[in-house]
Design an enzyme around this catalytic site. Sequence first.
Site, PDB file in Angstrom:
ATOM      1  N   SER A   1       0.849  -1.197   0.000  1.00 15.76           N
ATOM      2  CA  SER A   1       0.000   0.000   0.000  1.00 15.76           C
ATOM      3  C   SER A   1       0.881   1.243   0.000  1.00 15.76           C
ATOM      4  CB  SER A   1      -0.895   0.028   1.238  1.00 15.76           C
ATOM      5  OG  SER A   1      -1.364   1.350   1.442  1.00 15.76           O
TER       6      SER A   1
ATOM      7  N   HIS B   1      -1.150  -1.174  -4.368  1.00 17.17           N
ATOM      8  CA  HIS B   1      -2.429  -0.827  -3.730  1.00 17.17           C
ATOM      9  C   HIS B   1      -2.480   0.683  -3.510  1.00 17.17           C
ATOM     10  CE1 HIS B   1      -6.019  -1.772  -1.300  1.00 17.17           C
ATOM     11  NE2 HIS B   1      -5.593  -0.856  -0.447  1.00 17.17           N
TER      12      HIS B   1
ATOM     13  N   ASP C   1      -4.516   3.785  -2.099  1.00 18.34           N
ATOM     14  CA  ASP C   1      -5.578   4.174  -1.165  1.00 18.34           C
ATOM     15  C   ASP C   1      -6.057   5.595  -1.427  1.00 18.34           C
ATOM     16  OD1 ASP C   1      -3.816   2.251   1.178  1.00 18.34           O
ATOM     17  OD2 ASP C   1      -5.888   1.857   0.543  1.00 18.34           O
TER      18      ASP C   1
ATOM     19  N   MET D   1      -8.525   8.512  -0.640  1.00 14.09           N
ATOM     20  CA  MET D   1      -9.375   8.948   0.475  1.00 14.09           C
ATOM     21  C   MET D   1      -9.834  10.389   0.230  1.00 14.09           C
ATOM     22  SD  MET D   1      -7.249   7.411   3.692  1.00 14.09           S
ATOM     23  CE  MET D   1      -6.607   5.748   3.697  1.00 14.09           C
TER      24      MET D   1
ATOM     25  N   HIS E   1      -8.206   1.394  -4.337  1.00 16.75           N
ATOM     26  CA  HIS E   1      -9.166   1.208  -3.231  1.00 16.75           C
ATOM     27  C   HIS E   1      -9.795   2.571  -2.963  1.00 16.75           C
ATOM     28  CE1 HIS E   1      -9.574   0.280   1.401  1.00 16.75           C
ATOM     29  NE2 HIS E   1     -10.728   0.446   0.816  1.00 16.75           N
TER      30      HIS E   1
ATOM     31  N   MET F   1     -11.923   4.959  -1.089  1.00 20.74           N
ATOM     32  CA  MET F   1     -12.581   5.258   0.194  1.00 20.74           C
ATOM     33  C   MET F   1     -13.193   6.654   0.050  1.00 20.74           C
ATOM     34  SD  MET F   1      -9.561   3.664   2.530  1.00 20.74           S
ATOM     35  CE  MET F   1      -8.427   3.686   1.147  1.00 20.74           C
TER      36      MET F   1
ATOM     37  N   MET G   1     -11.742  -5.396   4.956  1.00 23.50           N
ATOM     38  CA  MET G   1     -10.909  -4.524   5.787  1.00 23.50           C
ATOM     39  C   MET G   1     -10.670  -5.169   7.148  1.00 23.50           C
ATOM     40  SD  MET G   1     -10.123  -2.015   3.902  1.00 23.50           S
ATOM     41  CE  MET G   1      -9.226  -1.134   5.171  1.00 23.50           C
TER      42      MET G   1
ATOM     43  N   ASP H   1      -6.950  -6.268   3.983  1.00 20.94           N
ATOM     44  CA  ASP H   1      -6.273  -4.974   4.043  1.00 20.94           C
ATOM     45  C   ASP H   1      -6.310  -4.378   5.438  1.00 20.94           C
ATOM     46  OD1 ASP H   1      -6.901  -1.799   2.259  1.00 20.94           O
ATOM     47  OD2 ASP H   1      -5.214  -2.502   3.464  1.00 20.94           O
TER      48      ASP H   1
END
Length: 220
Positions: free
Chosen positions: A11, A36, A38, A40, A69, A71, A141, A179
């Site tokens: 990540s 990965h 992330d 956000m 991913h 979010m 998660m 994750d």
Amino acid sequence: MKNENIKIAPSILSADFSKMGEEVALMESCGADFIHCDVMDGVFVPNITFGIKMVADIRKHTKLPLDCHLMIVNPEKYVEKFAKAGADYITVHYEACKEKTAEVLKLISSCGVKCGVVINPDTDARAIKDVIALCDMVLIMSVFPGFGGQSFIKEALDSVRYVKKVVDGIDKDVLVEIDGGINFETVKLAKAAGANVIVAGNTVFSSADKALAIKRLREE
Ligand code: DX5
Ligand code: ZN
């Protein structure tokens, strides 16, 4: 002997953002299988990271699949842009999509990229039972999303076992990704429960020998 069944997805939330291109190229040279990413938005989770431009820019520095991913709230507004930016996998949270989840997964697939649904540690995995067959990946998660370096929540293993059972019962290859809070001990629990894609941020990026860390996560 490299265990081909287990994929390691470092990540980049734990990477040095000031040199992200180098960091993802380093992960590729260290034997990672996915990157990965992330994403956000500061609304769905209490943190802000990066978006579409970062994905487009790191695309130039690695051939590895980019596992994005999301979010964020209303992910359907952005999936096409992430697909155009070079994402290979786009995963969205059931908690953000609720009754729209199937529609959003189909939208991602219609963009020609692989799709996946994500559940938080306190979401009952039965809530996504009916959309798993639409997915190329299901992400469980094992921390509440928003930050790297958190502790592993063991209850998430029940969801891994449940999803693995559903996946084994359908005629489609669906990856089971875990994750959050993965280290050299919790990875053993995750793999035993049925996870075959392992996200790791802190454990990889805080290791002096990142190639060895990736090898250990895959093989131990
Ligand atoms: C958290 C992110 C995770 C996180 C994992 O919201 O989705 O991918 O970066 O980091 P570690 O492995 O440090 O828990
Ligand atoms: Zn993540």
